[in-house]
Design an enzyme around this catalytic site. Sequence first.
Site, PDB file in Angstrom:
ATOM      1  N   ASP A 134      42.657  44.537  46.374  1.00  0.00           N
ATOM      2  CA  ASP A 134      44.015  44.384  46.491  1.00  0.00           C
ATOM      3  C   ASP A 134      44.412  42.978  46.932  1.00  0.00           C
ATOM      4  N   CYS A 188      47.122  43.029  22.305  1.00  0.00           N
ATOM      5  CA  CYS A 188      48.543  43.632  22.391  1.00  0.00           C
ATOM      6  C   CYS A 188      49.077  43.054  20.732  1.00  0.00           C
ATOM      7  N   CYS A 194      57.460  45.921  26.252  1.00  0.00           N
ATOM      8  CA  CYS A 194      57.406  45.902  27.219  1.00  0.00           C
ATOM      9  C   CYS A 194      58.463  45.165  27.663  1.00  0.00           C
ATOM     10  N   CYS A 214      61.282  41.826  39.844  1.00  0.00           N
ATOM     11  CA  CYS A 214      60.608  42.739  39.211  1.00  0.00           C
ATOM     12  C   CYS A 214      60.719  44.247  40.084  1.00  0.00           C
ATOM     13  N   CYS A 240      56.953  50.935  39.942  1.00  0.00           N
ATOM     14  CA  CYS A 240      57.930  50.550  38.459  1.00  0.00           C
ATOM     15  C   CYS A 240      56.790  50.828  37.465  1.00  0.00           C
ATOM     16  N   CYS A 243      56.941  49.448  31.698  1.00  0.00           N
ATOM     17  CA  CYS A 243      56.055  48.144  31.018  1.00  0.00           C
ATOM     18  C   CYS A 243      54.588  48.993  30.994  1.00  0.00           C
ATOM     19  N   CYS A 247      54.240  51.459  26.645  1.00  0.00           N
ATOM     20  CA  CYS A 247      53.063  50.620  26.118  1.00  0.00           C
ATOM     21  C   CYS A 247      51.891  51.619  25.337  1.00  0.00           C
TER      22      CYS A 247
HETATM   23  C1  B12 Z   1      51.618  40.769  43.914  1.00  0.00           C
HETATM   24  C2  B12 Z   1      51.174  41.854  43.478  1.00  0.00           C
HETATM   25  C3  B12 Z   1      51.957  42.447  43.204  1.00  0.00           C
HETATM   26  C4  B12 Z   1      53.732  41.972  42.778  1.00  0.00           C
HETATM   27  C5  B12 Z   1      53.338  40.912  41.620  1.00  0.00           C
HETATM   28  C6  B12 Z   1      52.996  41.202  40.253  1.00  0.00           C
HETATM   29  C7  B12 Z   1      52.465  40.062  39.560  1.00  0.00           C
HETATM   30  N1  B12 Z   1      52.771  40.337  37.579  1.00  0.00           N
HETATM   31  O1  B12 Z   1      52.268  38.433  39.235  1.00  0.00           O
HETATM   32  C8  B12 Z   1      54.048  42.886  42.192  1.00  0.00           C
HETATM   33  C9  B12 Z   1      54.720  43.409  43.764  1.00  0.00           C
HETATM   34  C10 B12 Z   1      55.352  43.241  41.218  1.00  0.00           C
HETATM   35  C11 B12 Z   1      53.473  44.051  41.805  1.00  0.00           C
HETATM   36  C12 B12 Z   1      53.691  44.939  40.798  1.00  0.00           C
HETATM   37  C13 B12 Z   1      52.749  45.964  40.512  1.00  0.00           C
HETATM   38  N2  B12 Z   1      51.762  45.744  40.559  1.00  0.00           N
HETATM   39 CO1  B12 Z   1      50.396  44.286  41.444  1.00  0.00          CO
HETATM   40  N3  B12 Z   1      49.611  43.331  42.893  1.00  0.00           N
HETATM   41  C14 B12 Z   1      49.286  41.929  43.292  1.00  0.00           C
HETATM   42  C15 B12 Z   1      47.965  41.513  44.061  1.00  0.00           C
HETATM   43  C16 B12 Z   1      47.993  41.556  45.466  1.00  0.00           C
HETATM   44  C17 B12 Z   1      48.578  39.926  43.399  1.00  0.00           C
HETATM   45  C18 B12 Z   1      48.680  39.507  42.202  1.00  0.00           C
HETATM   46  C19 B12 Z   1      48.464  38.546  42.248  1.00  0.00           C
HETATM   47  O2  B12 Z   1      48.481  37.461  41.907  1.00  0.00           O
HETATM   48  N4  B12 Z   1      49.590  37.914  40.966  1.00  0.00           N
HETATM   49  C20 B12 Z   1      50.266  36.286  40.381  1.00  0.00           C
HETATM   50  C21 B12 Z   1      49.566  35.747  38.428  1.00  0.00           C
HETATM   51  C22 B12 Z   1      49.966  35.068  38.099  1.00  0.00           C
HETATM   52  O3  B12 Z   1      48.288  36.484  38.543  1.00  0.00           O
HETATM   53  P1  B12 Z   1      47.645  37.485  38.122  1.00  0.00           P
HETATM   54  O4  B12 Z   1      48.932  38.636  37.742  1.00  0.00           O
HETATM   55  O5  B12 Z   1      46.365  37.944  39.041  1.00  0.00           O
HETATM   56  O6  B12 Z   1      45.931  36.969  36.553  1.00  0.00           O
HETATM   57  C23 B12 Z   1      47.155  37.181  35.829  1.00  0.00           C
HETATM   58  C24 B12 Z   1      47.795  35.842  35.468  1.00  0.00           C
HETATM   59  O7  B12 Z   1      47.563  34.814  36.342  1.00  0.00           O
HETATM   60  C25 B12 Z   1      47.504  35.719  33.853  1.00  0.00           C
HETATM   61  N5  B12 Z   1      47.388  33.848  33.930  1.00  0.00           N
HETATM   62  C26 B12 Z   1      46.308  32.988  34.434  1.00  0.00           C
HETATM   63  N6  B12 Z   1      46.692  32.170  33.147  1.00  0.00           N
HETATM   64  C27 B12 Z   1      47.703  32.377  32.587  1.00  0.00           C
HETATM   65  C28 B12 Z   1      48.258  31.363  32.025  1.00  0.00           C
HETATM   66  C29 B12 Z   1      48.998  32.027  30.511  1.00  0.00           C
HETATM   67  C30 B12 Z   1      49.497  30.926  29.412  1.00  0.00           C
HETATM   68  C31 B12 Z   1      49.156  33.441  30.772  1.00  0.00           C
HETATM   69  C32 B12 Z   1      50.546  33.820  29.908  1.00  0.00           C
HETATM   70  C33 B12 Z   1      48.771  34.126  31.514  1.00  0.00           C
HETATM   71  C34 B12 Z   1      47.964  33.736  32.644  1.00  0.00           C
HETATM   72  O8  B12 Z   1      45.790  36.131  33.633  1.00  0.00           O
HETATM   73  C35 B12 Z   1      45.724  36.871  34.858  1.00  0.00           C
HETATM   74  C36 B12 Z   1      44.800  37.822  34.533  1.00  0.00           C
HETATM   75  O9  B12 Z   1      45.327  39.274  34.102  1.00  0.00           O
HETATM   76  C37 B12 Z   1      47.128  42.513  42.803  1.00  0.00           C
HETATM   77  C38 B12 Z   1      45.670  42.931  43.726  1.00  0.00           C
HETATM   78  C39 B12 Z   1      45.188  40.838  43.696  1.00  0.00           C
HETATM   79  N7  B12 Z   1      44.932  40.447  45.039  1.00  0.00           N
HETATM   80  O10 B12 Z   1      45.235  40.635  42.868  1.00  0.00           O
HETATM   81  C40 B12 Z   1      47.725  43.469  42.521  1.00  0.00           C
HETATM   82  C41 B12 Z   1      48.191  44.079  41.128  1.00  0.00           C
HETATM   83  C42 B12 Z   1      48.101  43.246  40.630  1.00  0.00           C
HETATM   84  N8  B12 Z   1      49.225  45.007  41.190  1.00  0.00           N
HETATM   85  C43 B12 Z   1      48.696  46.055  40.727  1.00  0.00           C
HETATM   86  C44 B12 Z   1      49.405  46.704  40.213  1.00  0.00           C
HETATM   87  C45 B12 Z   1      49.028  48.260  39.554  1.00  0.00           C
HETATM   88  C46 B12 Z   1      51.028  47.073  39.842  1.00  0.00           C
HETATM   89  C47 B12 Z   1      51.998  47.866  39.768  1.00  0.00           C
HETATM   90  C48 B12 Z   1      52.171  48.627  38.045  1.00  0.00           C
HETATM   91  C49 B12 Z   1      52.351  48.635  40.659  1.00  0.00           C
HETATM   92  C50 B12 Z   1      53.791  49.234  40.021  1.00  0.00           C
HETATM   93  N9  B12 Z   1      53.674  50.725  39.616  1.00  0.00           N
HETATM   94  O11 B12 Z   1      55.117  48.830  40.336  1.00  0.00           O
HETATM   95  C51 B12 Z   1      53.159  46.760  39.199  1.00  0.00           C
HETATM   96  C52 B12 Z   1      53.262  45.933  37.995  1.00  0.00           C
HETATM   97  C53 B12 Z   1      54.261  44.732  37.203  1.00  0.00           C
HETATM   98  C54 B12 Z   1      53.919  43.875  36.317  1.00  0.00           C
HETATM   99  N10 B12 Z   1      54.276  44.110  35.494  1.00  0.00           N
HETATM  100  O12 B12 Z   1      52.736  43.384  37.157  1.00  0.00           O
HETATM  101  C55 B12 Z   1      47.040  46.341  40.355  1.00  0.00           C
HETATM  102  C56 B12 Z   1      46.883  46.300  38.415  1.00  0.00           C
HETATM  103  C57 B12 Z   1      46.183  46.428  37.610  1.00  0.00           C
HETATM  104  C58 B12 Z   1      45.328  46.445  36.186  1.00  0.00           C
HETATM  105  N11 B12 Z   1      45.530  47.466  35.772  1.00  0.00           N
HETATM  106  O13 B12 Z   1      46.328  45.403  36.154  1.00  0.00           O
HETATM  107  C59 B12 Z   1      46.742  44.983  41.720  1.00  0.00           C
HETATM  108  C60 B12 Z   1      45.071  44.384  40.721  1.00  0.00           C
HETATM  109  C61 B12 Z   1      46.376  46.280  42.965  1.00  0.00           C
HETATM  110  C62 B12 Z   1      45.034  46.147  42.915  1.00  0.00           C
HETATM  111  N12 B12 Z   1      43.901  45.731  43.058  1.00  0.00           N
HETATM  112  O14 B12 Z   1      44.774  47.686  41.230  1.00  0.00           O
HETATM  113  N13 B12 Z   1      52.189  43.526  42.364  1.00  0.00           N
HETATM  114  S1  SF4 Z   2      53.311  47.525  25.029  1.00  0.00           S
HETATM  115 FE1  SF4 Z   2      51.650  47.306  25.837  1.00  0.00          FE
HETATM  116  S2  SF4 Z   2      50.366  46.657  24.158  1.00  0.00           S
HETATM  117 FE2  SF4 Z   2      52.946  46.140  23.680  1.00  0.00          FE
HETATM  118  S3  SF4 Z   2      52.489  43.894  24.573  1.00  0.00           S
HETATM  119 FE3  SF4 Z   2      53.214  45.227  25.950  1.00  0.00          FE
HETATM  120  S4  SF4 Z   2      50.956  45.444  27.506  1.00  0.00           S
HETATM  121 FE4  SF4 Z   2      50.883  44.675  24.799  1.00  0.00          FE
HETATM  122  S1  SF4 Z   3      59.348  47.391  33.625  1.00  0.00           S
HETATM  123 FE1  SF4 Z   3      57.810  46.386  34.577  1.00  0.00          FE
HETATM  124  S2  SF4 Z   3      57.622  44.166  35.269  1.00  0.00           S
HETATM  125 FE2  SF4 Z   3      59.815  45.504  34.654  1.00  0.00          FE
HETATM  126  S3  SF4 Z   3      60.641  45.898  36.582  1.00  0.00           S
HETATM  127 FE3  SF4 Z   3      59.542  47.085  35.809  1.00  0.00          FE
HETATM  128  S4  SF4 Z   3      57.349  46.862  36.531  1.00  0.00           S
HETATM  129 FE4  SF4 Z   3      58.815  45.070  37.027  1.00  0.00          FE
END
Ligand code: B12
Ligand code: SF4
Ligand code: SF4
Length: 379
Positions: A134, A188, A194, A214, A240, A243, A247
Amino acid sequence: MNAVQLQKSVRDYAESIGIDKIGFTTAAPFRELKNRLKRQQELGYQSGFEEKDLDKRTEPALLLDQAESIIAIAVAYPSKMADSPRGKKGERRGIFCRASWGTDYHTVLREKLRLLEGFILEHAPAARVRSMVDTGELSDRAVAERAGIGWSAKNCSIITPEFGSYVYLGEMITNIPFAPDVPMEDECGDCTLCLDVCPTGALIQGGQLNAQRCIAFLTQTKTPIPEEFRTRIGNRLYGCDTCQTVCPKNKGKHNLHQQAFQPDPELAKPLLQPILSLSNREFKEKFGHVSGSWRGKNPIQRNAIISLAHFKDESAVPELIVMLDKDPRPVIRGTIAWALGQIGVDEGFAAIKEALLKEEDLDVRAELEKATDSRIEKV
Ligand code: B12
Ligand code: SF4
Ligand code: SF4
């Protein structure tokens, strides 16, 4: 032991210490991710909690000399509470998201990675290793995706076929050339549930989050929550899960097997009113071991006030009135002004009027005035 034998032993050992899933990938740069992160930054869609150095985020070789591979791990957490909290009818409770149930996952996963490092060093003493969970530089999800742990879903989570998205992620960079696993196919399909249910429209499109909208992010801020989001927060005190709970891939994934993450129902769904008067020390004693406490007590108390407003809990009004008068924190006073307006009883409006006679903080004054106006609108 050669690298092939070691890789097999690492898989077996990981299973024996309760790592639910393990995968391997190369230490090659994450090029697509880098562009993605840059774009998210430009759009203002990031939370601010991410590591800011995009080179470090995407080039494992900058984090470990001679990096060759990354071991990704996933540990499942429960989606269901074995016992519901007991209490009197009418008592209002808030909710911590599932990622904050039981012992803080950082502690649990770091310990497992420490054991795994020890195992590797015992069998390959020249190995170099660096683990993170993380708070490290890498994107845990991008690593997990490339290592075949699960697919990167429309709700942004990594979903595993075995445990759904209810998995914590961590990784270890090594200088051992382990053979990479194959990434999974996206499952998906046409589903958009979601995206459809997100209460704030934070999911812009599949896999793209505006973190500033979010609720998981908003509940962790230290500043006032923008008004448009307050009624959508409901009774969420931290994080939260909407989402994920919606699922279909999470259906039936209860993941009750990890003892460390079994929640104390009184902490996962705590009574709201007692939260208001917790001292820093009491907050630490009660909630200090859960991951949702990392921002301290102030955001949780602010969110508890928003939750009481959500329930229109009139029994909380006397305590809120005292806090409006005495609490030194402007964010708390401002949130109370809004909450009293929402609950909408006469004593609350009288307290707002009185507070306006002496309140000096401009932001709080603005909240008090808006709350007064809301009464006029109602009449
Ligand atoms: C910052 C952060 C947050 C932020 C932003 C979340 C986000 N979606 O970016 C906030 C505070 C909102 C958050 C919330 C949550 N988080 Co958080 N968070 C992080 C953290 C520290 C960094 C994430 C990050 O860099 N995001 C930036 C995005 C852009 O990149 P990414 O999601 O890491 O990577 C994906 C995208 O880049 C995508 N991508 C890349 N290229 C492209 C191109 C296209 C076209 C598309 C569509 C996508 C895409 O693919 C990558 C792989 O999935 C990580 C830990 C870590 N060091 O990675 C935990 C982490 C992602 N969080 C986690 C969790 C559990 C949550 C929550 C579920 C907690 C909760 N219940 O409230 C929520 C989920 C919200 C959500 N829908 O994402 C877990 C996820 C576990 C999992 N199974 O995926 C992590 C990995 C922590 C851990 N070590 O377990 N989080
Ligand atoms: S609800 Fe689950 S299966 Fe449906 S689009 Fe979202 S992540 Fe994918
Ligand atoms: S449903 Fe998912 S994306 Fe929307 S506010 Fe809650 S954690 Fe964030």
